[in-house]
Scaffold this active site. Structure first.
Site, PDB file in Angstrom:
ATOM      1  N   THR A 285       0.849  -1.188   0.000  1.00  0.00           N
ATOM      2  CA  THR A 285       0.000   0.000   0.000  1.00  0.00           C
ATOM      3  C   THR A 285       0.880   1.231   0.000  1.00  0.00           C
ATOM      4  O   THR A 285       1.877   1.286   0.712  1.00  0.00           O
ATOM      5  CB  THR A 285      -0.942   0.005   1.214  1.00  0.00           C
ATOM      6  OG1 THR A 285      -1.787  -1.145   1.123  1.00  0.00           O
ATOM      7  CG2 THR A 285      -1.820   1.240   1.242  1.00  0.00           C
ATOM      8  N   PHE A 287       1.121   5.182   0.767  1.00  0.00           N
ATOM      9  CA  PHE A 287       0.481   6.206   1.598  1.00  0.00           C
ATOM     10  C   PHE A 287       1.033   7.575   1.208  1.00  0.00           C
ATOM     11  O   PHE A 287       2.184   7.678   0.797  1.00  0.00           O
ATOM     12  CB  PHE A 287       0.817   5.971   3.076  1.00  0.00           C
ATOM     13  CG  PHE A 287       0.194   4.725   3.638  1.00  0.00           C
ATOM     14  CD1 PHE A 287      -1.007   4.783   4.328  1.00  0.00           C
ATOM     15  CD2 PHE A 287       0.804   3.494   3.464  1.00  0.00           C
ATOM     16  CE1 PHE A 287      -1.584   3.630   4.849  1.00  0.00           C
ATOM     17  CE2 PHE A 287       0.239   2.339   3.976  1.00  0.00           C
ATOM     18  CZ  PHE A 287      -0.964   2.412   4.681  1.00  0.00           C
TER      19      PHE A 287
END
Ligand code: PEP
Ligand code: MN
Length: 710
Positions: A285, A287
């Site tokens: 992921t 960010f």
């Protein structure tokens, strides 16, 4: 390893003691290695010309390390992986050292907001990212939603917000993109986190006891295969992964497990039943670190810039935008499109490019881009998250990362290194953008003389068509505005005007019908197929008005309401900017610059008369402003003869003069029964006046080589 004269138990103890000792040695050596790294960072800080990275040196390290490992009978692959982690850590440490030091004493506790509960993936990403940043302490605050985290950031309750933007399996997180588009914040960093989902449960729960697996729907989806094979258990969605773990601890649910991180299991006193339960190996992921203001960072650090744009409606506009980057050798790393709220079938594009916004190649490309965009917002320039293992964002072709998993760890890592290094230096040197009027960066004339055309609904202003906008000063009732719309439409008007929020000189005068009036205006516009323009007085109303009106008018009294201009710059609606009663032409242009600087290029300027010593007219129409503005800006210019004239009879001659002077259109007040008008009754044209006006306008418009719908 069994020695003579020793029982199996003794061997175990001895082996463990040896390992404990060696591990301590490893830690000591790591600390020593980090001290050496510090020396290198010091050198780089004192020598701003020294390159930040030395790919050749890294390659060499890998080779030596791998050779030595293989020579000692160790696996080259695993040795390579260990070195990779060490190098990543060193690089992070150097980044921290090289970050411009805020006032030494001033680096206090940093407050970071995120969405979720403690130990969620965002929280883990905060830990990772802030390893490289100086701070006396880290205070984390979990919020219910992404929006709440951004609210807290804008309100100054936190210094940063860390929000997930994309995942290698699940794709982009649209809500965060939409927030970046709307809010007054900037991206200052990024972090990539390996997502390692585990099945976690209360201590004592066994895999076969599990009847319910609780987690965020995306996490459940990422573990589909695992869950299919978990006989007798059903999936249950929960708003976040760590929250699911917490709920099990709170409920003391013995037959429930959660899919969450190992850290969240630790945090909530749960145990891990199974690690890495996600289907695909690569689950990362990305960010974004969001702040209120941009932050400086070392010029040598590979950087990235995120942009948001909407293209104008000419054919090939998106291609022209992409070409602008290609022409400057700027590498595009991501392109994502999102539907635009309130404008069906039109899209916003989110782009990531390599480089920073003040680099000549990027600056030149952006300038070129403005000619093809309605909206262009720089969401931030920030250090790219680079790691030795080539952890790459979603959009990078898989092949770039594949090398990692080849049998030879050292080679794999080198491959990724090479790719990163090449990307960082691939930007060719180009001459700086040509010098222009510095003050007017965006509104000033373009190199190639091209002019902006602004689309309002289905009408284009600034092209070959001469556009008539007309309607009442104020919306007074549903009947009045419908009647007015029918009348102006019949006279060839293309855009319907009508004030719902009126800026009146006296507080006792009619102030407008507000949103109710705006709905009436919109209804009349829809009924007679005309986009509508209405004035916005207050920042608080801007986005609600933008949802209903096709163009937002800034009145003369608000031309220098800079906060309002900035707000309109953040919205994606064309703006009709009227000249202030005592504003110079340069001031009008600077007001336009405010809107454009905030990201909105769709600005139409309007001359409406200025205050002079003359009292025979309501204001003095500055006809010369038309050609002067046209030479100083690429934006369309229209004229409002009504507010200059103040009386009906003067509207026609002033309108003709403005048209002959080269205006792109007119905005004229008209009313079905002027005597009953609640606002500006003396200057409102009747149906007959309008007919007379268009009759007189026709030859002038034709002489200008322009078309019209009257
Ligand atoms: C208007 O257009 O209704 C108006 C109030 O105009 P100005 O801001 O130019 O006075
Ligand atoms: Mn008016």
């Amino acid at each position: 390893m069994k020695r003579p004269n020793s029982t199996p138990g003794e061997g175990l103890t001895r082996g463990r003691q040896a390992i404990d000792h060696l591990d301590r040695e490893l830690v000591r050596l790591l600390a020593e290695r980090m001290e050496a790294v510090q020396e290198i960072a010091d050198f780089k800080r004192q020598n701003p010309d020294a390159p930040l990275r030395d790919d050749g040196r890294e390659r060499e390290l890998f080779e030596v390390w791998s050779r030595e490992a293989v020579g000692k009978g160790l696996s080259g692959y695993f040795a390579g992986r260990v070195l990779r982690e060490i190098l990543n850590w060193s690089r992070r440490e150097q980044e921290r050292q090289l970050r411009p030091k805020a006032d030494e004493a001033g680096v206090g506790t940093v407050r970071v907001g995120f969405q979720g509960v403690p130990a969620c993936y965002s929280d883990l990403a905060i830990t990772k990212l802030f390893e490289t940043r100086d701070h006396a302490g880290l205070e984390r605050q979990g919020f219910r939603s992404f929006e709440a985290a951004v609210d807290a950031l804008e309100a100054g309750e936190v210094d940063y917000a860390l929000l997930p933007i994309e995942n290698t399996i699940a794709g982009s997180i649209n809500e965060v993109y939409d927030l970046l588009a709307r809010r007054n914040v900037t991206i200052v960093g990024e972090e990539i986190l390996d997502v390692e989902h585990c099945l976690v449960a209360l201590p004592g729960t066994k895999l076969e006891d599990v009847r319910v697996v609780r987690s965020h729907p995306v996490a459940l989806q990422q573990c589909g295969e695992f869950l299919d094979n978990l006989v007798g258990a059903v999936a249950e969605s929960y708003h976040d992964t760590a929250g699911a773990a917490r709920s099990i601890a709170v409920e003391k649910a013995v037959d429930v497990a959660a899919i969450a991180s190992e850290e969240s299991a630790q945090h909530y006193g749960l145990t891990v039943l199974k690690r890495r339960v996600h289907d695909q190996r690569e689950n990362m992921t990305r960010f974004l670190l969001i702040a209120r203001e941009p932050e400086a960072f070392d010029q040598r650090h590979p950087s990235k810039t995120s942009l948001l744009l909407s293209v104008n409606h000419r054919q090939g506009a998106l291609l022209a935008c992409l070409q602008a980057f290609a022409d400057q050798g700027v590498n595009l790393t991501k392109l994502e499109s999102r539907p635009q709220a309130g404008t069906p079938w039109e899209y916003l594009f989110y782009l990531d490019i390599e480089g920073r916004v003040n680099e000549p190649a990027v600056a030149t490309a952006l300038e070129e881009l403005r000619a093809h965009t309605n909206r262009l917002k720089v969401l931030g320039s920030y250090p790219r998250c680079v790691s030795v293992d080539g952890a790459v964002p979603v959009s990078t072709p898989k092949s770039a990362a594949n090398g990692l998993h080849s049998a030879n760890g050292a080679n794999g890592a080198n491959g990724a290194n090479g790719a990163n290094g090449a990307a960082a230096t691939s930007m060719p040197k180009v001459p700086a953008a040509p010098k222009k009027n510095k003050a007017l960066k965006l509104a000033g004339p373009r190199e190639d003389g091209s002019r902006t055309r602004v689309r309002v609904g289905n009408v284009e202003i600034g092209g070959t068509e001469f556009v008539l906008m007309s309607g009442p000063c104020a919306v007074e009732s549903r009947e009045q505005v419908l009647e007015a719309a029918a009348m102006v439409k019949a006279c060839g008007a293309r855009i319907l005007r009508g004030g719902a929020f009126k800026p009146r000189s006296s507080p006792y005068s009619f102030q407008g019908l507000g949103f109710e009036g705006l709905d009436m205006l919109r209804e009349a516009g829809r009924a007679y197929e005309m986009p509508v323009v209405t004035e916005v007085l207050r920042i608080e109303d801007a986005s609600r008005i933008a949802e209903r009106a096709d163009m937002m008018q800034v009145g003369a009294r608000n031309m220098q309401n800079f906060a309002l201009l900035r707000e309109l710059g953040r919205l994606d609606r064309p703006v009709l900017l009227k000249r202030g009663m005592s504003a110079t032409i340069d001031e009008v242009l600077m007001a336009a610059e405010y809107i454009m600087d905030a990201g909105n290029n769709q600005v139409i300027l309007c001359e409406r008369g200025i205050r002079t010593f003359e009292t025979a007219t309501r204001a003095t129409l500055d006809v010369s402003a038309v050609p002067v503005l046209k030479s100083r800006t690429h934006l369309p210019v229209i004229v409002d003869p009504s507010h200059a004239a103040g009386v009906r009879d003067l509207v026609l001659p002033l309108a003709l003069a403005a048209t002959a002077a080269g205006a792109d259109g007119l905005i004229v007040e008209a009313h079905p029964r002027p005597a009953e008008a609640l606002c500006d009754k003396d200057q409102a044209l009747t149906r007959e006046d309008l007919e007379e006006l268009i009759h007189a306008l026709r030859p002038i418009v034709a002489a200008q080589g322009r078309t019209s719908s009257f």
